[in-house]
Write a protein that holds these residues in place. Structure first.
Motif, short mmCIF file in Angstrom:
data_model
loop_
_atom_site.label_atom_id
_atom_site.label_comp_id
_atom_site.label_asym_id
_atom_site.label_seq_id
_atom_site.Cartn_x
_atom_site.Cartn_y
_atom_site.Cartn_z
N THR A 31 -35.87 19.42 -31.85
CA THR A 31 -34.64 19.58 -32.65
C THR A 31 -33.81 18.32 -32.76
N GLN A 32 -34.03 17.33 -31.88
CA GLN A 32 -33.24 16.09 -31.90
C GLN A 32 -33.98 14.93 -32.59
N LEU A 33 -35.18 15.22 -33.12
CA LEU A 33 -36.03 14.15 -33.64
C LEU A 33 -35.40 13.49 -34.87
N LEU A 34 -35.34 12.15 -34.83
CA LEU A 34 -34.80 11.35 -35.94
C LEU A 34 -35.90 10.63 -36.71
N PHE A 66 -41.86 20.49 -41.23
CA PHE A 66 -40.67 19.71 -40.91
C PHE A 66 -39.37 20.49 -41.14
N GLU A 67 -39.49 21.74 -41.54
CA GLU A 67 -38.28 22.50 -41.87
C GLU A 67 -37.35 22.66 -40.68
N GLY A 68 -37.89 22.72 -39.48
CA GLY A 68 -37.04 22.90 -38.30
C GLY A 68 -36.45 21.61 -37.76
N LEU A 122 -34.06 15.02 -38.73
CA LEU A 122 -35.07 14.03 -39.10
C LEU A 122 -34.56 13.14 -40.24
N GLN A 123 -34.65 11.81 -40.04
CA GLN A 123 -34.17 10.85 -41.04
C GLN A 123 -35.27 9.96 -41.59
N THR A 133 -33.48 17.75 -47.30
CA THR A 133 -32.23 17.14 -47.78
C THR A 133 -31.67 16.11 -46.83
N GLN A 134 -31.96 16.22 -45.52
CA GLN A 134 -31.38 15.30 -44.54
C GLN A 134 -32.16 14.00 -44.42
#
Length: 677
Positions: free
Chosen positions: A167-170, A186-188, A192-193, A211-212
């Protein structure tokens, strides 16, 4: 213990057993053939580099001493197993690199070891022959991860179960796998950037809705379609790389995004509403059948609708090179007012129009090279055209003329490449019987222009002062066989500014060509010509690079190295000339010049009795033969001169004896005086 300077601070380093080195709190044991982790290093070590060793197992006691460890790298070892208690004493580890090992062997036990790292931020598992199921097990309990690399593995399919707990993956790197399908993987990953899925086998991207995401790299796949989710949500996407795929159409992008860089290089993309044969596809639609479990969804898309519904107002770089674009839809570029770099090279464009009201007011680089342009249209008025344009590449087209004064209105133009077009420079020399001058390109008075390439333009002759009012520092006239005469008067306006000049393959043969006025030159290319003698005027220049390849030079001046040229020269190309093996004094002098580099040294040859030899390894018999030839030549000159001298001496003696009495009487009568006793 030794002390050295690094990064502006005094740094201590020491050598430890096993040849490891310590720099502050970092221990470097890279490439030491270690089979286990050294146990006698400092206990306060924060970073331990064990790359390129032969470690197979990271045991429960391997890191027992290193409670302060924050970064550990075990790249390129033979790791097959991380025992479950390997990190119990190093739970503060933030960065762990396990790339290029054999972790597929005991991945479940390795997963148990990784689960003891609650503070782990970065994990590299690249190159470990891992499948998607193995990856899922390895990262299951690593909810603290911010960066994960599983590149160069054997992952084929991704679904929502693989990265569930991250959940913290960037940042996620999946490049160079065998991925052909991604199903909501990747929805969860709400934070993610950066996502890299390059070098895989994805056939399409449909209903893209992350979107993120800020950076998406899906280059080097086999993608034919890219369709973003139809939504008015704001996408954070800034960089989208779709290069090196099989895109047939311009991608359907998010309606609202922050897109700044769009890379579409090397696809099969075109616009289809107007076909070259006049056919219109404006009313033709395509239907996509999307099957998800037991549900099906039909999406109808008008792919030939040339109205782009995406907001591209923030786009700065658009690369559409190496496609099949033969025209741009009306108003296509008008949607990109912030565009600074536009690459349309290697397409099929035949025309391109510029206008005073063009929205590309911010454009600094425009590349239209390697198309089929026969016309560059411009509506020239009182205003400026592309006022901030600095680089304009029009090379390798079919242009013969440019719009009048087109560069006058590009106020900041600095680099223009017109090479491999059939253009001439104004003014053209007057031709008897012709009322109008042939079409030409006028660059006179373009004060900002500094770099100009006219290579392979078939220039027929340059009139007087074609560069008047410019300050060129770089000029390429190579591959123009009929452009140059025996002098350089047409370049006189550039004598004070020109620093780089290429006259490669321009049929130069005149040794009287005078370069002495070009005191600013630092690089000169004279390769591919017919020079038989080194131009003496070059000796006064302070060049740093000189190219003399592919000429007809037999030797170079021996005193060249003592001239200003020899003192400034740092690079010289000399190969593919028919040098005489018996006159290589210049070559020996060249070897003694410090700081002078001959990149093609091994290709330099000389000729001796129909043999081609290397001047660096002349056989002794050849050396002796050359010396005897030079000695015989000197003796021949002496033998030829001696009879002549003797003949002149005898003749003078005979004349003197024949006229001796008369001469004495004449001298006595003129100079003699009576004397009294």
């Amino acid at each position: 213990l030794a002390v050295g300077w690094g990064s502006g601070a005094l740094t201590a380093w020491a050598t430890f057993p096993g040849s490891c080195e310590l720099v502050q709190n970092t221990v470097d044991c890279t490439g030491r053939w270690l089979s286990s982790v050294p146990g006698n290093l400092r206990g306060d070590t924060e970073e331990l580099l064990l790359d390129d060793n032969t470690i197979q197992v990271l045991g429960n006691v391997s890191l027992l001493r290193y409670h302060q460890l924050r970064r550990l790298s075990l790249t390129k070892n033979r790791l097959e197993l991380l025992e479950p208690g390997a990190f119990l004493s190093s739970q503060g580890l933030h960065v762990l690199s396990l790339a290029d090992n054999l972790l597929f062997t005991n991945y479940s036990l390795t997963a148990a070891a990784l689960s003891a790292l609650p503070a782990l931020r970065t994990l590299d598992l690249a190159g470990n022959h891992l499948t998607e199921d193995m990856v899922s097990v390895l990262v299951w309990n690593l909810s603290s991860l911010e960066s994960l690399s599983v590149a160069r593995n054997i992952i084929m399919r991704l679904d929502s179960s693989v990265f569930t707990n991250l959940t913290q993956l960037l940042e996620l790197n999946l490049e160079k796998n065998y991925i052909f399908e991604i199903d909501q993987a990747f929805e969860g990953l709400q934070r993610l950037q950066k996502l890299n899925v390059a070098y895989n086998y994805l056939p399409c991207v449909v209903e893209f809705g992350l979107t993120q995401l800020r950076v998406l790299n899906v280059s080097n796949n086999v993608i034919e379609w890219f369709l973003a989710l139809e939504s008015d949500d704001l996408f954070e996407l800034e960089v989208l790389d779709l290069s090196h795929n099989r895109l047939l159409f311009f991608p359907v992008l998010p309606r609202q995004s922050k897109l700044q860089t769009l890379l579409l290089k090397d696809n099969e993309m075109s616009f289809y509403q107007r076909l070259p044969n006049g056919t219109s596809l404006a009313n033709v639609t395509v239907q996509f059948l999307l099957i998800d479990g037991n549900s099906t969804n039909v999406t109808t898309v008008s792919l030939w609708d040339e109205i782009c519904h995406s907001n591209l107002s923030s786009l700065r770089l658009l690369d559409m090179s190496q496609n099949q674009v033969w025209y741009l839809p009306e108003g296509f570029l008008a949607q990109m007012p912030s565009l600074t770099h536009l690459k349309l090279n290697q397409n099929c464009l035949e025309t391109f129009h510029l206008s005073e009201g063009d929205p590309l007011a911010m454009l600094t680089e425009l590349d239209l090279s390697q198309n089929q342009l026969v016309e560059l249209g411009a509506e020239v008025g009182a205003g400026d055209i592309l006022p901030k344009l600095q680089l304009f590449n029009l090379s390798t087209n079919r242009l013969r003329v440019l719009p009048p004064q087109v560069f006058t209105y590009t106020r900041k133009i600095a680099t223009v490449d017109l090479s491999r077009n059939r253009v001439d420079l104004c003014p053209q020399p007057a031709v008897a019987g012709e009322l109008e001058s042939p079409p030409c390109v006028d660059i006179r008075g373009v004060e900002t222009l500094t770099h100009l390439s006219l290579a392979g333009c078939g220039l027929q002759g340059l009139g007087s002062h074609p560069f008047q009012g410019t300050s060129l520092v770089y000029l390429d006239l190579s591959d123009n066989h009929q452009a140059l005469s025996g002098n350089l008067e047409w370049l006189q306006d550039l004598a004070l500014t020109l620093r780089v000049l290429s006259l490669r393959n321009t049929s130069l043969s005149a040794t009287t060509m005078d370069f002495s006025a070009f005191n600013s030159l630092v690089r000169l290319d004279l390769s591919g010509n017919s020079l038989t003698v080194f131009p003496t005027s070059l000796g006064a220049l302070e060049l740093r690079s000189l190219d003399l390849r592919d000429n007809c030079l037999l030797d170079l001046p021996i005193d060249l190295m003592w001239n200003p040229l020899g003192k400034s020269l740092r690079e010289v190309y000399l190969s593919r000339n028919p040098y005489n093996c018996c006159t290589l004094g210049w070559w020996d002098a060249l070897q003694r010049v410090q700081g002078l580099h001959v990149p093609d040294r091994r290709e330099v040859t000389c000729n001796y009795a129909s043999r081609t030899l290397s001047p660096e390894a002349l056989p002794e018999p050849v050396r002796w033969s050359c010396q005897w030839q030079m000695a015989d030549l000197a003796l021949l000159y002496l033998v030829l001169a001696l009879p002549t001298c003797l003949t002149l001496l005898v003749a003078c003696a005979v004349v003197f004896l024949m006229l001796k009495e008369k001469l004495l009487k004449m001298v006595k009568s003129r100079c003699g005086l009576s004397s009294s006793y």
